[in-house]
Write a protein that holds these residues in place. Structure first.
Motif, PDB file in Angstrom:
ATOM      1  N   HIS A  33      53.485  24.015 -16.063  1.00 44.34           N
ATOM      2  CA  HIS A  33      53.350  22.728 -15.372  1.00 44.34           C
ATOM      3  C   HIS A  33      52.536  22.956 -14.096  1.00 44.34           C
ATOM      4  O   HIS A  33      52.728  23.967 -13.405  1.00 44.34           O
ATOM      5  CB  HIS A  33      54.739  22.182 -15.022  1.00 44.34           C
ATOM      6  CG  HIS A  33      54.731  20.748 -14.584  1.00 44.34           C
ATOM      7  ND1 HIS A  33      54.355  20.365 -13.307  1.00 44.34           N
ATOM      8  CD2 HIS A  33      55.030  19.598 -15.245  1.00 44.34           C
ATOM      9  CE1 HIS A  33      54.436  19.057 -13.212  1.00 44.34           C
ATOM     10  NE2 HIS A  33      54.843  18.560 -14.363  1.00 44.34           N
ATOM     11  N   ASP A  78      54.247  17.100  -1.801  1.00 45.43           N
ATOM     12  CA  ASP A  78      53.689  16.537  -3.041  1.00 45.43           C
ATOM     13  C   ASP A  78      54.432  17.078  -4.258  1.00 45.43           C
ATOM     14  O   ASP A  78      54.736  16.326  -5.198  1.00 45.43           O
ATOM     15  CB  ASP A  78      52.198  16.870  -3.146  1.00 45.43           C
ATOM     16  CG  ASP A  78      51.363  16.139  -2.109  1.00 45.43           C
ATOM     17  OD1 ASP A  78      51.847  15.121  -1.576  1.00 45.43           O
ATOM     18  OD2 ASP A  78      50.232  16.584  -1.830  1.00 45.43           O
ATOM     19  N   VAL A  79      54.721  18.367  -4.246  1.00 45.10           N
ATOM     20  CA  VAL A  79      55.450  18.965  -5.369  1.00 45.10           C
ATOM     21  C   VAL A  79      56.862  18.388  -5.443  1.00 45.10           C
ATOM     22  O   VAL A  79      57.369  18.088  -6.533  1.00 45.10           O
ATOM     23  CB  VAL A  79      55.503  20.501  -5.222  1.00 45.10           C
ATOM     24  CG1 VAL A  79      56.418  21.114  -6.280  1.00 45.10           C
ATOM     25  CG2 VAL A  79      54.105  21.089  -5.339  1.00 45.10           C
ATOM     26  N   ASP A 100      51.579  25.265  -8.414  1.00 43.78           N
ATOM     27  CA  ASP A 100      51.456  24.948  -6.982  1.00 43.78           C
ATOM     28  C   ASP A 100      52.536  25.661  -6.178  1.00 43.78           C
ATOM     29  O   ASP A 100      52.271  26.158  -5.074  1.00 43.78           O
ATOM     30  CB  ASP A 100      51.563  23.430  -6.767  1.00 43.78           C
ATOM     31  CG  ASP A 100      50.338  22.679  -7.276  1.00 43.78           C
ATOM     32  OD1 ASP A 100      49.285  23.328  -7.443  1.00 43.78           O
ATOM     33  OD2 ASP A 100      50.445  21.469  -7.514  1.00 43.78           O
ATOM     34  N   GLU A 139      56.861  15.187  -7.157  1.00 44.12           N
ATOM     35  CA  GLU A 139      56.702  15.371  -8.598  1.00 44.12           C
ATOM     36  C   GLU A 139      58.016  15.797  -9.234  1.00 44.12           C
ATOM     37  O   GLU A 139      58.394  15.288 -10.302  1.00 44.12           O
ATOM     38  CB  GLU A 139      55.616  16.423  -8.858  1.00 44.12           C
ATOM     39  CG  GLU A 139      55.356  16.715 -10.324  1.00 44.12           C
ATOM     40  CD  GLU A 139      54.762  15.530 -11.068  1.00 44.12           C
ATOM     41  OE1 GLU A 139      54.947  15.456 -12.299  1.00 44.12           O
ATOM     42  OE2 GLU A 139      54.131  14.663 -10.414  1.00 44.12           O
ATOM     43  N   SER A 163      52.743  21.691 -11.209  1.00 45.17           N
ATOM     44  CA  SER A 163      53.572  21.823 -10.007  1.00 45.17           C
ATOM     45  C   SER A 163      54.192  23.214  -9.901  1.00 45.17           C
ATOM     46  O   SER A 163      54.405  23.735  -8.802  1.00 45.17           O
ATOM     47  CB  SER A 163      54.672  20.758 -10.006  1.00 45.17           C
ATOM     48  OG  SER A 163      54.115  19.471  -9.840  1.00 45.17           O
ATOM     49  N   HIS A 192      59.734  18.059 -17.765  1.00 45.61           N
ATOM     50  CA  HIS A 192      58.384  18.019 -17.198  1.00 45.61           C
ATOM     51  C   HIS A 192      57.365  17.493 -18.198  1.00 45.61           C
ATOM     52  O   HIS A 192      56.339  16.943 -17.818  1.00 45.61           O
ATOM     53  CB  HIS A 192      57.985  19.413 -16.715  1.00 45.61           C
ATOM     54  CG  HIS A 192      57.904  20.447 -17.799  1.00 45.61           C
ATOM     55  ND1 HIS A 192      59.016  20.905 -18.470  1.00 45.61           N
ATOM     56  CD2 HIS A 192      56.830  21.091 -18.334  1.00 45.61           C
ATOM     57  CE1 HIS A 192      58.640  21.795 -19.369  1.00 45.61           C
ATOM     58  NE2 HIS A 192      57.328  21.936 -19.311  1.00 45.61           N
ATOM     59  N   ALA A 222      63.019  22.998  -9.507  1.00 46.02           N
ATOM     60  CA  ALA A 222      61.919  22.875 -10.469  1.00 46.02           C
ATOM     61  C   ALA A 222      62.225  23.664 -11.735  1.00 46.02           C
ATOM     62  O   ALA A 222      61.986  23.196 -12.861  1.00 46.02           O
ATOM     63  CB  ALA A 222      60.621  23.365  -9.832  1.00 46.02           C
TER      64      ALA A 222
END
Length: 444
Positions: free
Chosen positions: A194, A250-251, A199, A254, A196, A329, A184
């Protein structure tokens, strides 16, 4: 067997031997179970762990129960050893020996002088009366040891099952989390920049706290099996773990989407430029066509053609800037929005061109229809008919003159068609009400 003592009828030699054999087998089985409990990995972990919550409370009671269990077992072993010594005095036991053996084997002849603190900390229903000594028969003592063993083993097995299942899974998820965080970070998904990234920070904090809770209070994550009386019947509660695993998945999706943007960003930007360029060319064509329609078609409402949307061009420039600075992103959602808007813009441009050129299409259709009927007239040998020539020339002048009145031109074409149809003897074109021409035909 007629003589009795407080323990009941005096046992004979055979009954004594059978009882000693049975008690010896029970002693061996109990000793094996106690040694297994003593060596159980879960018990060793419980002894060395800094426990909290419900696990601390239950382990305090279970540890006292295990201590008491060994005291009971020692008393049981001493009583069994004493009974064997009495039986081994002589081959044929005397009546006094049999009375003594009957009292020892059946009466409450076993005294347990236990630790007051251990007895007090053991579960009340299992004998935690706080007394310094208790008296049991061997059968009652076995029952008591079975009860203490079952409750202690249940607690140990449950804690060990949670420790065997959850920390390892949390560690694996944490390792995956660290890989996801690095990935990420490489595509610009960071906390505060962001969703995510935020998160990932939350999942990290939650997993760290969850592991600490599982290690210090494993029984808080244990769900006993309904209706099961077997030690360790149940399962670890993975609800909190599963929730964070789903959040991390989920992340990851993304991040995958952002990675996909990084891989094909240039191709998508080129395609976007092409779509917007086609939309601009179509609008330019529509503006040119509108000028032509206004010059060549009379009495027609022609839609106004708007210019290219500057907002989309500005957003496209922003997207290119994001790509140059590797802000994937931010580029990801912008590209998705732009792609949809660009397709909508191209569709709008095509609809505008269609609407603007509709009068020219009508004129072209009328010209084609007029020429088709002229060819049909020629096939019927009527090409030299003066009346048809007159009608044809009138329609043709209207359709090939500028500006062209489509309504009047259409009526001229219809008059030519009807005149030809009358000469063909065919039903022809439907007549419309209007002033009479020189042959008595209705004109429209």
């Amino acid at each position: 067997m007629g003589v009795t003592d407080p323990a009941g009828p005096v046992m004979d030699r055979d009954e004594v031997d059978r009882a000693l054999a049975r008690l010896g087998a029970e002693h061996e089985a109990i000793e094996t179970s106690l040694l297994a409990l003593q060596d159980h990995a879960g018990r060793r972990l419980l002894e060395g762990a800094e426990l909290t919550g419900v696990t601390k409370e239950r382990w305090t009671a279970a540890d006292a129960s295990i201590t008491l269990l060994w005291a009971y077992f020692d008393a049981y072993s001493d009583a069994l050893r004493s009974a064997r010594e009495i039986r081994s005095r002589r081959r044929w036991s005397s009546r006094e020996d049999l009375v003594e053996l009957t009292e020892l084997l059946r009466g409450e002849a076993v005294t347990v002088a236990g630790s007051a603190s251990a007895t007090a900390n053991a579960p009340t229903l299992l004998g935690g009366s706080g007394k310094l000594s208790e008296h049991f028969s061997l059968a009652a003592l076995v029952d008591r040891m079975n009860e203490l063993y079952a409750t202690s083993l249940d607690m140990v097995v449950a804690a060990d099952a949670v420790w065997s299942a959850l920390p390892a899974r949390i560690d694996l998820l944490s390792a995956e989390l660290q890989r996801t965080r690095r990935l990420a970070h490489s595509v610009g998904v960071r906390p505060g920049e962001h969703p995510s990234g935020d998160d990932l920070e939350r999942i990290t904090r939650t997993l760290t706290a969850l592991r600490e809770q599982v290690v210090s209070d494993p029984l808080a994550f244990w769900v006993p099996a309904q209706g099961s009386s077997a030690p360790g019947g149940g399962r670890p509660d993975t609800t909190a773990y599963d929730r964070e695993a789903r959040a991390l998945e989920d992340v990851r999706r993304e991040i995958d989407a952002v990675l996909t943007v990084r891989q094909d960003a240039e191709q998508r930007l080129v395609k976007l430029r092409d779509v917007l360029s086609r939309a601009d060319r179509t609008l330019a064509e529509a503006r040119t066509a509108r000028g032509e329609v206004l010059a060549k078609i009379a009495a027609t409402e022609v839609p106004v053609v708007s210019g290219p949307p500057t907002v989309l061009q500005e957003q496209l420039a922003t997207a290119a800037e994001y790509r140059r600075h590797a802000q994937w992103h931010r580029l990801s959602p912008l590209l998705e929005s732009l792609e949809q808007k660009a397709e909508d813009e191209l569709l709008r441009a095509r609809e505008s061109l269609t609407a603007v050129t509709a009068p020219l299409a009508v004129r072209a259709e009328l010209r084609g229809r007029l020429d088709a009927y002229k060819a049909k007239v020629a096939r019927h040998g009527l090409a030299e008919d003066p009346f048809l020539i007159e009608r044809y020339d009138a329609a043709r002048r209207m359709l090939w003159s500028a500006p062209c009145d489509l309504r009047v031109a259409e009526q001229a074409v219809l008059r030519y068609q009807r005149a030809a149809a009358d000469l063909f003897g065919a039903p022809g074109v439907p007549r419309q009400s209007g002033p009479e021409d020189r042959r008595g035909e209705s004109m429209s």
